[in-house]
Design a protein around this motif. Structure first.
Motif, PDB file in Angstrom:
ATOM      1  N   PRO A 214       0.791  -1.237   0.000  1.00 15.03           N
ATOM      2  CA  PRO A 214       0.000   0.000   0.000  1.00 15.03           C
ATOM      3  C   PRO A 214       0.820   1.282   0.000  1.00 15.03           C
ATOM      4  O   PRO A 214       0.245   2.365   0.005  1.00 15.03           O
ATOM      5  CB  PRO A 214      -0.805  -0.123   1.303  1.00 15.03           C
ATOM      6  N   GLN A 215       2.143   1.208  -0.023  1.00 14.99           N
ATOM      7  CA  GLN A 215       2.974   2.415  -0.011  1.00 14.99           C
ATOM      8  C   GLN A 215       3.254   2.902  -1.423  1.00 14.99           C
ATOM      9  O   GLN A 215       4.388   3.094  -1.821  1.00 14.99           O
ATOM     10  CB  GLN A 215       4.298   2.165   0.731  1.00 14.99           C
TER      11      GLN A 215
ATOM     12  N   PHE B 249       1.287  -4.754  -8.756  1.00 15.12           N
ATOM     13  CA  PHE B 249       0.542  -5.441  -7.698  1.00 15.12           C
ATOM     14  C   PHE B 249      -0.555  -6.335  -8.274  1.00 15.12           C
ATOM     15  O   PHE B 249      -0.693  -7.509  -7.892  1.00 15.12           O
ATOM     16  CB  PHE B 249      -0.055  -4.398  -6.750  1.00 15.12           C
TER      17      PHE B 249
ATOM     18  N   CYS C  86      11.146   0.583   1.110  1.00 14.68           N
ATOM     19  CA  CYS C  86      10.354   1.555   1.856  1.00 14.68           C
ATOM     20  C   CYS C  86      11.274   2.689   2.273  1.00 14.68           C
ATOM     21  O   CYS C  86      12.480   2.498   2.454  1.00 14.68           O
ATOM     22  CB  CYS C  86       9.681   0.906   3.069  1.00 14.68           C
TER      23      CYS C  86
ATOM     24  N   GLU D  19       9.437  -8.345   6.712  1.00 14.24           N
ATOM     25  CA  GLU D  19       8.584  -9.256   5.951  1.00 14.24           C
ATOM     26  C   GLU D  19       7.138  -9.125   6.402  1.00 14.24           C
ATOM     27  O   GLU D  19       6.843  -9.099   7.601  1.00 14.24           O
ATOM     28  CB  GLU D  19       9.056 -10.702   6.137  1.00 14.24           C
ATOM     29  N   THR D  20       6.224  -9.035   5.452  1.00 13.17           N
ATOM     30  CA  THR D  20       4.803  -8.951   5.750  1.00 13.17           C
ATOM     31  C   THR D  20       4.026  -9.819   4.764  1.00 13.17           C
ATOM     32  O   THR D  20       4.545 -10.233   3.729  1.00 13.17           O
ATOM     33  CB  THR D  20       4.278  -7.503   5.645  1.00 13.17           C
ATOM     34  N   ASP D  21       2.777 -10.066   5.100  1.00  7.93           N
ATOM     35  CA  ASP D  21       1.843 -10.716   4.184  1.00  7.93           C
ATOM     36  C   ASP D  21       0.855  -9.655   3.744  1.00  7.93           C
ATOM     37  O   ASP D  21       0.188  -9.030   4.572  1.00  7.93           O
ATOM     38  CB  ASP D  21       1.113 -11.870   4.870  1.00  7.93           C
ATOM     39  N   TYR D  22       0.780  -9.414   2.439  1.00  4.06           N
ATOM     40  CA  TYR D  22      -0.147  -8.412   1.934  1.00  4.06           C
ATOM     41  C   TYR D  22      -1.040  -9.062   0.889  1.00  4.06           C
ATOM     42  O   TYR D  22      -0.592  -9.399  -0.204  1.00  4.06           O
ATOM     43  CB  TYR D  22       0.606  -7.227   1.330  1.00  4.06           C
ATOM     44  N   GLN D  23      -2.282  -9.274   1.258  1.00  2.00           N
ATOM     45  CA  GLN D  23      -3.284  -9.904   0.390  1.00  2.00           C
ATOM     46  C   GLN D  23      -2.779 -11.226  -0.185  1.00  2.00           C
ATOM     47  O   GLN D  23      -2.937 -11.517  -1.377  1.00  2.00           O
ATOM     48  CB  GLN D  23      -3.709  -8.943  -0.720  1.00  2.00           C
TER      49      GLN D  23
ATOM     50  N   ARG E 289       3.763 -12.673  -0.125  1.00  2.00           N
ATOM     51  CA  ARG E 289       4.854 -12.492   0.840  1.00  2.00           C
ATOM     52  C   ARG E 289       5.738 -11.345   0.371  1.00  2.00           C
ATOM     53  O   ARG E 289       6.367 -11.428  -0.683  1.00  2.00           O
ATOM     54  CB  ARG E 289       5.661 -13.781   0.994  1.00  2.00           C
ATOM     55  N   VAL E 290       5.740 -10.275   1.138  1.00  2.00           N
ATOM     56  CA  VAL E 290       6.407  -9.041   0.735  1.00  2.00           C
ATOM     57  C   VAL E 290       7.577  -8.752   1.678  1.00  2.00           C
ATOM     58  O   VAL E 290       7.404  -8.707   2.896  1.00  2.00           O
ATOM     59  CB  VAL E 290       5.423  -7.852   0.736  1.00  2.00           C
TER      60      VAL E 290
ATOM     61  N   ARG F 166      10.209  -5.889   2.535  1.00  2.00           N
ATOM     62  CA  ARG F 166      10.506  -4.469   2.350  1.00  2.00           C
ATOM     63  C   ARG F 166      11.896  -4.161   2.913  1.00  2.00           C
ATOM     64  O   ARG F 166      12.192  -4.470   4.064  1.00  2.00           O
ATOM     65  CB  ARG F 166       9.459  -3.596   3.031  1.00  2.00           C
TER      66      ARG F 166
END
Length: 391
Positions: free
Chosen positions: A12-13, A23, A42, A50-54, A57-58, A60
């Motif tokens: 979302p950034q 995306f 970022c 590390e994040t989970d976005y929808q 595995r992202v 940053r």
């Protein structure tokens, strides 16, 4: 298969069309049954990690520096490349697909990916692989000539000019198995500047994702005082090269003929950033959408979004818009420097709502036939298949 996407910015950034297009392609590949990983950057240290976005595995990586150094750090960013190398080893992808990496990740990541013995792809979404910024055009130039020289680069970059930049970019591009250009216009521009290994891969969208209920549209109109108005929506990021100045000049002429006409602009100079249902409602609330870029705008996403919402478009002749908008069928394609003509076409659509409706419907059918996300995903996977036997 494991697909690794490299992109400087990613939702979302992000507020740019390139980030969102990357995306949605990632989501489409995931929907097709593949495991998707994203390495992005970022500029806020607290967002690193590390994040989970929808379901993606992202990873940053924090990267921030003054833009004056982009001609150097965009080639090789020493704070980034080591981390990318470690992540590629950790993920062990089957395919690496880079998008915009000219700011923070740097072109050196292409070499790192190839050294890991992975098929490497690059989607060119702008002219940064041969130019120091957006490629502006000259007034009233009907046939776009994208050839640039070191003098053009020096004039544009000034003190930020790096004489070795383009030479080194071409060296890094030699590690790419296949380059995709998001439009024929961009492919030709790349070829004119010595980058030959490109095939056209148009951005696709999911038209079903742009449906909005009538109550949302009504609510949007009330919120922004649009009831009873003829709405011209300016699509795209606000900047001089996006044609906002030319649009403002045209609207003065439009309002003389149609006093109830209003220009709706999303962004800092307008009603603020719009996303999600609000952005979709803005398209649906519009009578006409204008995309009047005055530079080689490779493939403006606003054209597709407007057509997915069944709206006629008045688009620029420069860049990839003529590949989307059919002049006299789904909208009009004009030279935005011709203010009289720009205003004339907007007035025509506002005064003839049945023509506008027909154009909008034709545009909707064209997007469903030619520019769907599914077709883009299938085309991308077919290219992957040429370099791997895992599909």
């Amino acid at each position: 298969m494991k697909i690794l996407i490299l992109a400087d910015d990613f939702p979302p950034q992000t507020f740019g069309g390139a980030g969102f297009s990357t995306f949605y392609l990632a989501l489409g590949l995931k929907k097709a049954g593949h495991e998707i990983f994203v390495i992005t950057t970022c500029q806020d240290k607290s967002l690193e990690g590390e994040t989970d976005y929808q379901g993606l595995r992202v990873f940053r990586i924090f990267a921030n520096y003054h833009e004056r150094w982009r001609a150097y750090l965009g080639l090789y960013n020493p704070w980034i490349v080591g981390k990318v190398k470690i992540l590629i080893g950790k993920i062990n992808p089957d395919v690496v697909h880079a998008h915009n990496i000219h700011s923070y990740l740097s072109y050196a990541c292409l070499k790192i990916a190839k050294q890991a013995q992975k098929p490497v792809f690059l989607t060119a979404r702008d002219t940064m692989s041969f130019n120091f910024g957006k490629l502006a055009t000259r007034k009233y130039l009907e046939k776009f000539d994208a050839r640039t020289s070191w003098r053009d680069h020096f004039k544009q970059a000034k003190k930020r000019y790096n004489p070795l930049r383009n030479i080194l970019i071409k060296k890094y591009l030699s590690y790419v198995d296949q380059i995709f250009a998001v439009s024929q216009a961009l492919k030709e521009a790349l070829e004119q500047n010595g980058i030959k290994n490109a095939e056209v891969s148009h951005t696709g969208i999911d038209v079903g994702d742009f449906k909005v209920g009538p109550e949302k549209i009504e609510e949007f109109k009330k919120k922004y005082n649009l009831l009873g108005k003829k709405v011209i929506f300016f699509g795209g990021r606000i900047s001089g090269l996006k044609g906002l100045g030319e649009t403002n000049q045209a609207i003065i002429k439009v309002k003389k003929e149609i006093p109830e006409a209003v220009l709706l602009v999303a962004g800092k100079q307008g009603i603020g950033w719009l996303s999600g249902d609000e952005l979709k409602a803005a398209y649906w609330a519009a009578d006409v959408v204008v995309v009047p870029s005055v530079y080689l705008d490779p493939f403006p996403r606003s054209n597709l979004e407007a057509m997915a919402c069944q709206k006629p478009v008045v688009a620029t002749i420069f860049g990839g818009s003529p590949e989307i908008v059919q002049n006299g069928i789904t909208g009009f394609v004009v030279n935005p420097f011709n203010i009289e003509l720009l205003a004339e076409k907007i007035i025509d659509l506002l005064k003839n709502p049945e023509k506008a409706r027909q154009f909008g419907q034709a545009g909707y059918e064209r997007v469903k036939e030619r520019f769907t996300l599914d077709s883009q995903v299938n085309q991308t996977l077919s290219w992957y298949q040429k370099f791997t036997k895992l599909i």
